[in-house]
Design an enzyme around this catalytic site. Structure first.
Site, short mmCIF file in Angstrom:
data_model
loop_
_atom_site.label_atom_id
_atom_site.label_comp_id
_atom_site.label_asym_id
_atom_site.label_seq_id
_atom_site.Cartn_x
_atom_site.Cartn_y
_atom_site.Cartn_z
N HIS A 124 33.05 42.26 40.73
CA HIS A 124 33.34 41.48 39.79
C HIS A 124 35.01 41.14 39.59
CE1 HIS A 124 34.35 45.51 37.63
NE2 HIS A 124 35.24 44.71 37.11
N ASP A 167 28.30 46.51 42.93
CA ASP A 167 29.65 46.03 42.39
C ASP A 167 30.83 46.49 43.25
OD1 ASP A 167 31.28 44.83 40.67
OD2 ASP A 167 31.61 46.48 39.11
N SER A 219 39.53 48.29 36.96
CA SER A 219 38.50 47.90 38.06
C SER A 219 38.75 47.72 39.41
CB SER A 219 37.76 46.61 37.37
OG SER A 219 37.10 46.99 36.07
#
Length: 991
Positions: A70, A101, A183
């Site tokens: 992402h 992910d 992230s």
């Protein structure tokens, strides 16, 4: 004036904290500095793009770096990566794992990047110190990462997909600060090894900021997928094509098995019990789901099952994909599709209206247009063409409009710098086809350097078939295989149309020759073609990634696949020597493949083991060969096979290990809007007494309690303290591990500011079943009292509290344990979620054990005495209840207006409701009224009505509605931590 003693205490605390910080800096300083050098800040390649960005970590000197899917999704194929040296590097996407992910990218223009090694996440324990590094809130303008320190709060966590198909399985949980922008960044252990890639966070109520709960994709999962990501593909996760569930006896049973799956072909059936998978014990359905999410599709792993007849059997299952190939590609392409400039339907409608007006006099308009065009100069025509030109970086597409007519729109292309374009090749099904070609070339060159690749030379093998007296021989060339076997001899022609044997009529049968092998000839023919040809006629070879052999996930092999005339042949190459270790030839997805395992026998001589499913076709000992295969370099030695390692399931530090079994998960009423039906409790006696916080979740019958071991019980509310808002539950169990409230150690009696503590609770209901609770580490930040003012904190408690620097005000954490990090002694119970309405701040606190120890012990004794007598409570004994008993139906149903009128008759009014949980504070008392004569005062808090707890104004109204006309109503109020009863009569309103 400040006393010398207070000054001395302050200096003492500062000295202690300085020593702690110094020790930490000496211990971790070098590691932190080195780890920071490998952490990258990721930005879009186009500086004008606002979307995208995050963190990553370099894992090889060539510049390969890990991040989240992402993170790169809005960036497209190219991005910019800043490193701690202040340099900004171009980077290109390599491979994508949208389900897990994960994404692999490559930084360009260097081959000597600083990098970090992957550690083993199976060796990680709850309580281990960890470091999170990255670019939170995209603050690293100088590209130097932010660093936060914490501990491992939980292992083997599962996070359901949240609005997408991103699924986190067997991940690590940490209390280190994780915020948006972190992230894709690394989670380091104290050795500086990457044990996880930061992914999701739990955000609730406080906005998108850290709440002490962050998750990292485990390094084991990363390692298993790394080879597939290097292939440049869009990779998928594995499934067994079978559904499992945990029955009432705790067994993991198969509810359904797909009849076309490899598991079904190997004998797995409905209601079989799953015992082990991939070398690990499976004790719950959730454990199986966690394990399955670690592996890419098409891996072959061991399974141990107990059949319905009670017999155990083992087999190796070939895992299928979570999605079909087309489905995965379609979903991923939609997710990474460049943005579209949205249509302005209002302008389109205006344009349509103008068009209709123009058509009213078509002839006139045409004449005017012709005249206008004739009068235009060459410059004007050029300007008009330029205004209609599609802007750079966009392309024109068509979508259906509101009236069914096609609408032309502009779609923005991903920006790819010129320096990146040579490293990117677009092809359907691939994130970057360039790297597939690169890896395929690497593997084949590593293999071919040790063999004879002469195009005109045939390969010859001969030897003895094990357990038979006859010999065998193979002669392989461009046309096919000339063979001599104990049962037959002949020539197998690779071209089916030129095959001379009349019995060959079916292509599948032909390519699975010799009979019973599943495709031995096809496998060896294509192996030679792969060695001597640049490209295989009628076939295509790609690099798939890495996979194990024999279920040993410690050693992975490079896997290449050739698709040829409806057959798929996979070649497993040793990553060190380049030698072929295994060939799998599959003629049909609905059938077993032919497997050829290359190894050395007990006499250190080369041999081939050929299997077709569970049937051994033959073991071929090779006596003579013409150096076309480097059998002398084969490392796969059956006599030296390593057993599959089984990681420890619980290896936490002693303090944590001893505490976790004393903390339970509590489930109750969960259908109240804005409320959570779960919380935490602590066991305070060996006979099943559990202390927890009073919340709306306890308004349930029954209340369910789940122990750390996974055992489930129905609990009864046996006592409560409405002022401290603590409840005592009881479950039918004995000999339980528990916190002793009689501990009088100095640590428990008087912990100091700065003392290290652990909180153990179940925030966000992260732990289910036999999963351990969440552990967070911090220190006592302050020792104070909760002087709650009306409307500021929604609690009647005004006593002593510990303020901690741990984020414990999350849903479900209340009722958890605050323990000493040194001794494991219980220091307090985590309080309810409290927010200061004046400044919108949340309070992280715990009620000290010294504040409730005596009360809870009395509550336990009182409940035990009543249980022994088996009689109703004697008059005058207060026993607060949360479970609503069968209420006597009132003569006339009261409505809120009736309740307000009743309060007015008594002579007082409550604070007007401003929320669903407005505390029932007395706002005013009329002079000379019944309430005034009884002594009721403003700011008194009603905590019980007729001995039923009333945490809100609506609860007070509910209990008053249940009272029978004419019978007395007892209002129990709290005033300065003291309970006082006031008795009123419920009179019919005759107005």
């Amino acid at each position: 004036m400040i006393s010398k003693f207070i000054v001395y205490q302050i200096i003492n605390h500062l000295i202690i904290l300085t020593i702690i910080l110094y020790q930490d800096s000496v211990f971790a300083g070098g590691m932190v500095e080195q780890a920071m050098r490998t952490t990258v800040a990721i930005f879009p390649a186009n500086p004008d793009d606002q979307a995208g960005g995050g963190s990553g970590v370099v894992i090889s000197p060539e510049g390969y770096a890990l991040t989240n899917f992402h993170v790169v999704q809005p960036c497209g194929p190219a991005m910019k990566c800043g490193m701690a040296d202040g340099q900004l590097y171009d980077a290109v996407v390599v491979g994508l794992d949208p389900v897990g992910d994960l994404a692999l990218i490559k930084l360009l223009n260097r081959n000597d990047f600083p990098f970090s090694n992957l550690g083993g996440s199976d060796q990680v324990a709850v309580g281990d110190t960890v470091f999170v590094m990255g670019n939170p809130f995209l603050l690293a303008l100088d590209y130097k990462p932010c660093v936060s320190k914490g501990i491992i709060s939980g292992v083997h966590r599962y996070q359901f997909p949240s609005g997408t198909f991103l699924e986190y399985t067997d991940c690590l949980q940490t209390d280190a600060a994780v915020n948006p922008g972190n992230s894709g960044g690394p989670l380091f252990n104290e050795k500086g090894e990457v044990i996880g890639i930061i992914g999701r966070c739990s955000f609730e109520k406080r906005g998108r900021v850290n709440v002490g709960i962050g998750y990292a994709i485990s390094s084991n999962q990363v390692r298993y997928f790394l080879g597939d990501l290097k292939s440049g593909r869009i990779v998928d996760h594995a499934v067994m094509n079978a559904v499992v569930s945990t029955d009432k006896d705790g067994r993991v049973l198969f509810d359904d098995v797909l009849v076309t799956s490899d598991a079904y072909r190997n004998g797995l059936r409905y209601n079989d019990e799953l015992l082990r998978f991939a070398g690990k014990t499976v004790d719950t359905a959730n454990t199986f789901k966690n394990l399955m999410g670690l592996f890419p599709k098409h891996w072959r792993l061991p399974v141990t099952v107990r059949g319905k007849n009670g017999e155990r059997f083992e087999f190796a299952v070939r895992l299928g994909g979570l999605h079909s190939e087309a489905e995965l590609i379609e979903m991923t392409e939609k997710m990474i599709e460049p943005p579209i400039v949205p249509p302005d339907f209002k302008k389109l409608q205006q344009k349509q209206n103008r068009k209709e007006d123009e058509t009213k006099d078509e002839t006139k308009n045409e004449n005017e247009n012709e005249t206008e065009m004739e009068n235009k100069t060459e410059t004007e025509n050029k300007i008009e063409k330029e205004t209609k030109k599609i802007p750079d970086g966009f392309k024109e597409i068509e979508i259906p409009g509101p009236d069914g007519q096609a609408i032309k729109l502009l779609q923005k292309d991903f920006f790819i710098p010129e320096t990146v374009k040579p490293f990117y090749e677009k092809q359907r099904g691939y994130a970057n086809y360039y790297f597939n070609r690169l890896e395929l070339k690497r593997v084949l060159n590593n293999w071919r350097k040790n063999i004879d690749v002469s195009n005109d030379r045939e390969w010859q093998y001969s030897g003895q078939v094990k357990n038979r007296t006859e010999s065998f021989s193979f002669h392989i060339d461009d046309k096919g295989v000339r063979y001599e076997l104990p049962v037959e001899s002949g020539f197998w022609n690779a071209d089916l149309m030129l095959q001379t044997e009349v019995f060959i009529v079916d292509p599948i049968t032909h390519y699975q020759s010799p009979r019973g092998s599943g495709g031995l000839f096809t496998a060896f023919y294509l192996l030679r073609q792969l060695a001597v040809k640049e490209t295989i006629r009628d076939g295509e070879t790609v690099y798939l990634g890495t996979a194990p052999i024999g279920g040993d996930t410690e050693k992975l092999y490079d896997v290449c696949e050739t698709a040829w005339r409806g057959n798929n042949v996979r070649f497993y190459f040793d990553t060190e020597t380049g030698a072929v270790a295994l060939i799998e030839m599959s003629g049909s997805s609905l059938d077993f493949p032919c497997e050829i395992l290359f190894r050395k026998n007990s006499e250190n001589k080369p041999e081939w083991e050929v299997r077709y499913g569970r049937i051994l076709f033959g073991t071929f000992g090779i006596n003579n060969w013409n150096a076309s295969l480097p059998v002398e370099k084969f490392l796969y030695d059956k006599t030296n096979e390593k057993p599959v390692k089984i990681a420890a399931t619980r290896n936490e530090p002693p303090v944590i290990n001893e505490t976790l079994p004393k903390v339970v998960k509590i489930y109750g009423a969960g259908n109240i809007p804005g409320m959570h039906g779960y919380q935490t409790g602590i066991i305070v006696s060996p006979n099943g007494e559990i202390l927890t916080a009073i919340t709306s979740a306890l308004q349930a019958d029954p209340i369910r309690v789940v122990l750390d071991s996974g055992r489930k019980f129905e609990a009864q509310l046996i006592n409560a303290d409405p002022v401290m808002e603590l409840a005592l539950l009881k479950i039918p169990a004995t000999d339980l591990p528990y916190f002793s409230l009689q501990n009088n150690s100095s640590t428990v009696s008087d912990p100091q500011i700065g003392d290290s503590v652990f909180s153990v609770s179940n925030p966000f209901n992260i732990a289910e079943g036999n999963e351990p609770a969440t552990v967070q580490r911090g220190c006592i930040a302050a020792k104070t009292t909760l002087r709650a003012r009306r409307g500021v904190f929604e609690t009647p408690y005004q006593g002593a509290i510990f303020v901690v620097d741990i984020t414990v005000n999350n849903p479900g954490a209340c009722g958890g344990a605050l323990i000493s990090a040194e001794t494991g002694d219980l220091l307090g119970v985590i309080g309810k979620e409290l927010r200061n309405k004046e400044n919108n701040s949340w309070l992280n606190y715990a009620i000290p054990v010294t504040a409730f120890r005596d009360k809870v012990q009395k509550m336990i004794v009182q409940a035990e005495e009543l249980s022994k007598k088996s009689i109703k409570e004697p008059a005058g004994v207060a026993h607060p209840q949360l479970i609503m008993p069968n209420a006597v139906t009132p003569e006339r149903e009261l409505i809120p207006e009736d309740t307000i009128q009743l309060f007015q008759n008594w002579g007082f009014l409550l604070v007007p409701p401003v929320a669903g949980r407005t505390p029932p504070f007395v706002d005013s008392v009329r002079h000379g009224s019944e309430a005034a004569q009884l002594g009721l005062m403003p700011d008194d808090l009603i905590v019980m009505v007729n001995n039923h707890l009333t945490p809100s104004l609506s609860a007070v109204e509910y209990q008053i509605h249940q009272a029978v006309e004419g019978e007395p109503i007892i209002l129990t109020i709290e005033r300065q931590m003291i309970l006082i009863d006031f008795t009123f009569s419920k009179k019919r309103n005759n107005n």
